[in-house]
Design an enzyme around this catalytic site. Sequence first.
Site, PDB file in Angstrom:
ATOM      1  N   ALA A 138       0.852  -1.189   0.000  1.00  0.00           N
ATOM      2  CA  ALA A 138       0.000   0.000   0.000  1.00  0.00           C
ATOM      3  C   ALA A 138       0.889   1.240   0.000  1.00  0.00           C
ATOM      4  O   ALA A 138       2.048   1.176   0.405  1.00  0.00           O
ATOM      5  CB  ALA A 138      -0.871  -0.010   1.255  1.00  0.00           C
ATOM      6  N   GLY A 155       0.567  -5.219   0.678  1.00  0.00           N
ATOM      7  CA  GLY A 155      -0.461  -5.218  -0.364  1.00  0.00           C
ATOM      8  C   GLY A 155       0.049  -5.781  -1.685  1.00  0.00           C
ATOM      9  O   GLY A 155      -0.723  -6.322  -2.480  1.00  0.00           O
ATOM     10  N   GLU A 158      -0.340  -9.320  -1.446  1.00  0.00           N
ATOM     11  CA  GLU A 158      -1.784  -9.597  -1.465  1.00  0.00           C
ATOM     12  C   GLU A 158      -2.327  -9.579  -2.894  1.00  0.00           C
ATOM     13  O   GLU A 158      -3.201 -10.368  -3.253  1.00  0.00           O
ATOM     14  CB  GLU A 158      -2.522  -8.581  -0.578  1.00  0.00           C
ATOM     15  CG  GLU A 158      -2.199  -8.796   0.901  1.00  0.00           C
ATOM     16  CD  GLU A 158      -2.849  -7.762   1.804  1.00  0.00           C
ATOM     17  OE1 GLU A 158      -2.504  -6.568   1.650  1.00  0.00           O
ATOM     18  OE2 GLU A 158      -3.691  -8.138   2.626  1.00  0.00           O
ATOM     19  N   GLU A 172       3.422  -5.714   7.348  1.00  0.00           N
ATOM     20  CA  GLU A 172       2.532  -4.689   7.918  1.00  0.00           C
ATOM     21  C   GLU A 172       2.739  -4.504   9.409  1.00  0.00           C
ATOM     22  O   GLU A 172       2.569  -3.400   9.938  1.00  0.00           O
ATOM     23  CB  GLU A 172       1.065  -5.053   7.644  1.00  0.00           C
ATOM     24  CG  GLU A 172       0.596  -4.824   6.214  1.00  0.00           C
ATOM     25  CD  GLU A 172       0.845  -5.993   5.274  1.00  0.00           C
ATOM     26  OE1 GLU A 172       1.637  -6.891   5.637  1.00  0.00           O
ATOM     27  OE2 GLU A 172       0.257  -6.017   4.175  1.00  0.00           O
TER      28      GLU A 172
HETATM   29  N1  3HC Z   1       4.594   3.467   0.134  1.00  0.00           N
HETATM   30  C1  3HC Z   1       5.099   4.683  -0.130  1.00  0.00           C
HETATM   31  N2  3HC Z   1       6.408   4.930  -0.294  1.00  0.00           N
HETATM   32  C2  3HC Z   1       7.233   3.873  -0.196  1.00  0.00           C
HETATM   33  C3  3HC Z   1       6.787   2.582   0.092  1.00  0.00           C
HETATM   34  C4  3HC Z   1       5.392   2.387   0.251  1.00  0.00           C
HETATM   35  N3  3HC Z   1       4.880   1.191   0.485  1.00  0.00           N
HETATM   36  N4  3HC Z   1       7.851   1.754   0.139  1.00  0.00           N
HETATM   37  C5  3HC Z   1       8.933   2.513  -0.102  1.00  0.00           C
HETATM   38  N5  3HC Z   1       8.564   3.791  -0.297  1.00  0.00           N
HETATM   39  C6  3HC Z   1       9.431   4.917  -0.641  1.00  0.00           C
HETATM   40  C7  3HC Z   1      10.445   5.239   0.440  1.00  0.00           C
HETATM   41  O1  3HC Z   1       9.902   6.117   1.391  1.00  0.00           O
HETATM   42  C8  3HC Z   1      11.545   5.881  -0.378  1.00  0.00           C
HETATM   43  O2  3HC Z   1      11.131   7.194  -0.674  1.00  0.00           O
HETATM   44  P1  3HC Z   1      12.203   8.371  -0.842  1.00  0.00           P
HETATM   45  O3  3HC Z   1      13.092   7.944  -1.961  1.00  0.00           O
HETATM   46  O4  3HC Z   1      11.374   9.564  -1.087  1.00  0.00           O
HETATM   47  O5  3HC Z   1      12.938   8.415   0.484  1.00  0.00           O
HETATM   48  C9  3HC Z   1      11.522   5.093  -1.680  1.00  0.00           C
HETATM   49  O6  3HC Z   1      10.218   4.501  -1.745  1.00  0.00           O
HETATM   50  C10 3HC Z   1      12.557   3.987  -1.751  1.00  0.00           C
HETATM   51  O7  3HC Z   1      12.455   3.185  -0.584  1.00  0.00           O
HETATM   52  P2  3HC Z   1      13.758   2.662   0.190  1.00  0.00           P
HETATM   53  O8  3HC Z   1      14.717   3.774   0.375  1.00  0.00           O
HETATM   54  O9  3HC Z   1      13.285   1.939   1.390  1.00  0.00           O
HETATM   55  O10 3HC Z   1      14.339   1.655  -0.910  1.00  0.00           O
HETATM   56  P3  3HC Z   1      14.969   0.218  -0.741  1.00  0.00           P
HETATM   57  O11 3HC Z   1      15.303  -0.251  -2.081  1.00  0.00           O
HETATM   58  O12 3HC Z   1      16.016   0.240   0.329  1.00  0.00           O
HETATM   59  O13 3HC Z   1      13.781  -0.710  -0.148  1.00  0.00           O
HETATM   60  C11 3HC Z   1      11.580  -1.663  -0.029  1.00  0.00           C
HETATM   61  C12 3HC Z   1      12.652  -0.955  -0.902  1.00  0.00           C
HETATM   62  C13 3HC Z   1      12.089  -3.047   0.428  1.00  0.00           C
HETATM   63  C14 3HC Z   1      10.334  -1.810  -0.824  1.00  0.00           C
HETATM   64  C15 3HC Z   1      11.348  -0.810   1.250  1.00  0.00           C
HETATM   65  O14 3HC Z   1      11.100   0.530   0.850  1.00  0.00           O
HETATM   66  C16 3HC Z   1      10.206  -1.232   2.091  1.00  0.00           C
HETATM   67  O15 3HC Z   1      10.346  -2.126   2.905  1.00  0.00           O
HETATM   68  N6  3HC Z   1       9.023  -0.592   1.927  1.00  0.00           N
HETATM   69  C17 3HC Z   1       7.889  -0.805   2.757  1.00  0.00           C
HETATM   70  C18 3HC Z   1       7.190  -2.070   2.412  1.00  0.00           C
HETATM   71  C19 3HC Z   1       5.962  -2.238   3.291  1.00  0.00           C
HETATM   72  O16 3HC Z   1       6.005  -2.069   4.486  1.00  0.00           O
HETATM   73  N7  3HC Z   1       4.841  -2.588   2.668  1.00  0.00           N
HETATM   74  C20 3HC Z   1       3.620  -2.793   3.354  1.00  0.00           C
HETATM   75  C21 3HC Z   1       2.834  -1.528   3.341  1.00  0.00           C
HETATM   76  S1  3HC Z   1       1.364  -1.654   4.312  1.00  0.00           S
HETATM   77  C22 3HC Z   1       0.278  -2.469   3.300  1.00  0.00           C
HETATM   78  O17 3HC Z   1       0.632  -2.898   2.245  1.00  0.00           O
HETATM   79  C23 3HC Z   1      -1.116  -2.574   3.807  1.00  0.00           C
HETATM   80  C24 3HC Z   1      -1.913  -3.526   3.000  1.00  0.00           C
HETATM   81  O18 3HC Z   1      -1.966  -4.761   3.666  1.00  0.00           O
HETATM   82  C25 3HC Z   1      -3.310  -3.055   2.787  1.00  0.00           C
END
Ligand code: 3HC
Length: 705
Positions: free
Chosen positions: A68, A107, A110, A130
């Site tokens: 997400a 997501g 998912e 999450e």
């Molecule tokens: N939403 C919005 N922005 C995101 C994002 C997300 N899910 N994931 C990463 N970003 C952004 C970061 O903030 C960063 O932004 P910036 O360049 O402006 O600082 C950019 O993307 C790059 O991210 P990283 O610096 O972390 O890049 P890496 O290559 O080191 O890592 C990654 C990539 C493994 C995808 C890592 O960013 C990560 O773990 N992201 C979060 C993943 C996550 O937690 N997903 C679950 C979200 S909750 C959800 O999905 C709810 C659902 O169940 C309904």
Amino acid sequence: MSQAPDTQPVHLRLEDEVLVVCIDHPPVNALSQAVRAGLLKAVERAESDCAVRAVLLVGVGRAFIAGADIREFGKPPQPPSLPEVLHRMELLDKPVIAAIQGPALGGGLEVAMAAHHRVALAGARLGLPEVHLGLLPGAGGTQRAPRLMGAQAAAELMLSGQQLSARAALEAGLVDRLVEGEDPTAAGLACARELLASGARPRRTRDLPIPDAATAPAQLDQLAADTASKARGLFSPARIIECVRAALELPFEEGLRRERELFVECLNSPQREALVHAFFAERETAKIPEARAASPRPLARLAVIGGGTMGAGIAVAALDAGLAVTMIERDQESIARGQANVEKVYDALIAKGRLTAEAKAATLARFTPDTSYDAVADVDLVIEAVFEDLDIKKAVFRELDRVCRRGCVLATNTSYLDIDAIAAETRRPQDVIGLHFFSPAHIMRLLEIVVAARTAPDVVATAFELARRLKKVPVRAGVCDGFIGNRILAVYREAANHMLEDGASPYEIDAAVRAFGYPMGPFQVSDLAGGDIGWATRKRQAATRDPKARYVEIADRIAERGWFGQKSGRGWYRYPQGARIGQEDPEVLAIADAERAKKGITPRRFTQDEILRRYMAAMVNEGARVLEEGIALRPLDIDATFLFGYGFPRWRGGPMKWADMQGLDRVLADIREFAKEDPQFWRPAPLLERLVAEGRDFESLNRPA
Ligand code: 3HC
Ligand code: NAI
């Protein structure tokens, strides 16, 4: 991250009879409203276009889908919702294939689980992280993962937030096949054609039985018990287990409804807000003015001066990042000890089966121990980690100035000393910077990067580049006594001493701080670090201490007895027979009583709530001063410092975020209240007063620098 309205984050093209759906939303294809709308359009096209016989989902760039869009949390939801899109997609009567390269997280996974087939490329990483954001999978993940991988494994995946490799995901049942190559579209098309040729029908995850339905309930009971003790204070883990129970007990649609209810509870929780703040703070700290203005200098060969606790830890961190490291010590005996300190870390990994002897040898081939400063003549960056003594450090920097090549970055790991004074010993103060690592340096993620008055921007940029390579969280700090972290620590630690002298026991204070979410209280930390260290600092500071300021002597009375903590078997706690967990000590309480009596203080009781209010107010007030003086760039830098260097509970977001969530007016009111007893210690920071007067919070100062 914001998407201009006319760009298309989801492109569709028909390739033979396969509708290829490309998710193209840099940097990580997060599922923003525009992406969800694009996916819905793709589903509608597949529903209505009889030329489409199968659907292929691919992510463009380095990720499949990272989940997400975290930036949308806390804002009003924008349709279509992800569960709604995935419901329609799963019900398609044409096979839907997800071809996964890079991260498929939250997501993103998912989406893949709602597809009918999943192929993964070697670099795929799959997970439901999450929980790290205070959430649970809210788009069917808690109902579909148990059907693909079993309820117990799904619960463990969601509770740990762990990411699986492509192979591990295949073995777990999350994906159907592993494919060679780098191109997800080619791999996905091959799979789609094969399925079409065999006349395969959609295989919907919702219709699959949960493979371990019979044994899972008992295992979930066990997991629930473990979670209650391990995930202390966390909100979402118990709800994750509840969702998995719903998957076992309820029909699919009802399970989805239960998941939604619990997801919304998590979404609206303060923990979610704090954890999302921590997620972004961790990434924002690297965005500093010098990183934009200057390019880093070369960074391949590094030297550490001193092979004690810190020098050895820093050497390991750099070796692990692939750098070549030279270590300098005073004499043969000391360098042998320094080398042994480095080897000890790798030997411990070998003993645990996490490293081979060959890998250790390959790493140490990049390590050069020496006793002559001439050995650092050609390195790119030197980190000094000798004794915390200004004269010794000055002598080391004069020597470095003599031998190091032009352009070499000269860094000190000092905890408190004046880096401008150290820089002034050299003919190149522009090359001098502070790199303050935390112990153990190869494990702790915080790196305070202390920019001195004359440090050049490209030296700052080099330090941030080093942090990136070492996988540290870099925080830019200015020069002052203790920089960001230790300066603020000194103040709230002092607040704890005042409470101790006024009647709280060290055990009550530690318990209150643990109840807040810290792994240890301040007196336990002191016993772990060694009471002699603080005692030596206090003796050093005695001459310059303000005679009017309150000074609590109880710690000195403890140290004078040689009770230095764990290493001497006794400190604030007793540690019989080398125990790691201390026992309360009535003699310590008696010493505190005697000291109070000497000062004529009648002890009073402190509730847990009051202990915390004082401890936190001291932290936030000093944090505001640190901001106002420009020692920290933004409140989020202070939050990251405490989250990654001082054990501050991540789910509270850091001290400044915590203060925002309490309301700054409440924190200021507390400080004013406490100031009635001790106006010198509890002087409200002018910045805090100004923010309250203007109705603003710290977040309003978190603008990109
Ligand atoms: N939403 C919005 N922005 C995101 C994002 C997300 N899910 N994931 C990463 N970003 C952004 C970061 O903030 C960063 O932004 P910036 O360049 O402006 O600082 C950019 O993307 C790059 O991210 P990283 O610096 O972390 O890049 P890496 O290559 O080191 O890592 C990654 C990539 C493994 C995808 C890592 O960013 C990560 O773990 N992201 C979060 C993943 C996550 O937690 N997903 C679950 C979200 S909750 C959800 O999905 C709810 C659902 O169940 C309904
Ligand atoms: P330590 O006492 O374990 O190691 C210091 C080492 O420096 C010793 O091995 C000593 O032989 C060597 N040394 C002394 N003079 C030298 C010289 N002229 N040339 C070469 N080597 C010399 O000390 P520690 O704990 O590693 O601390 C080092 C520095 O790091 C200090 O400035 C300290 O304040 C700082 N620091 C310490 C932290 C900690 O938790 N121990 C955390 C962060 C910073």
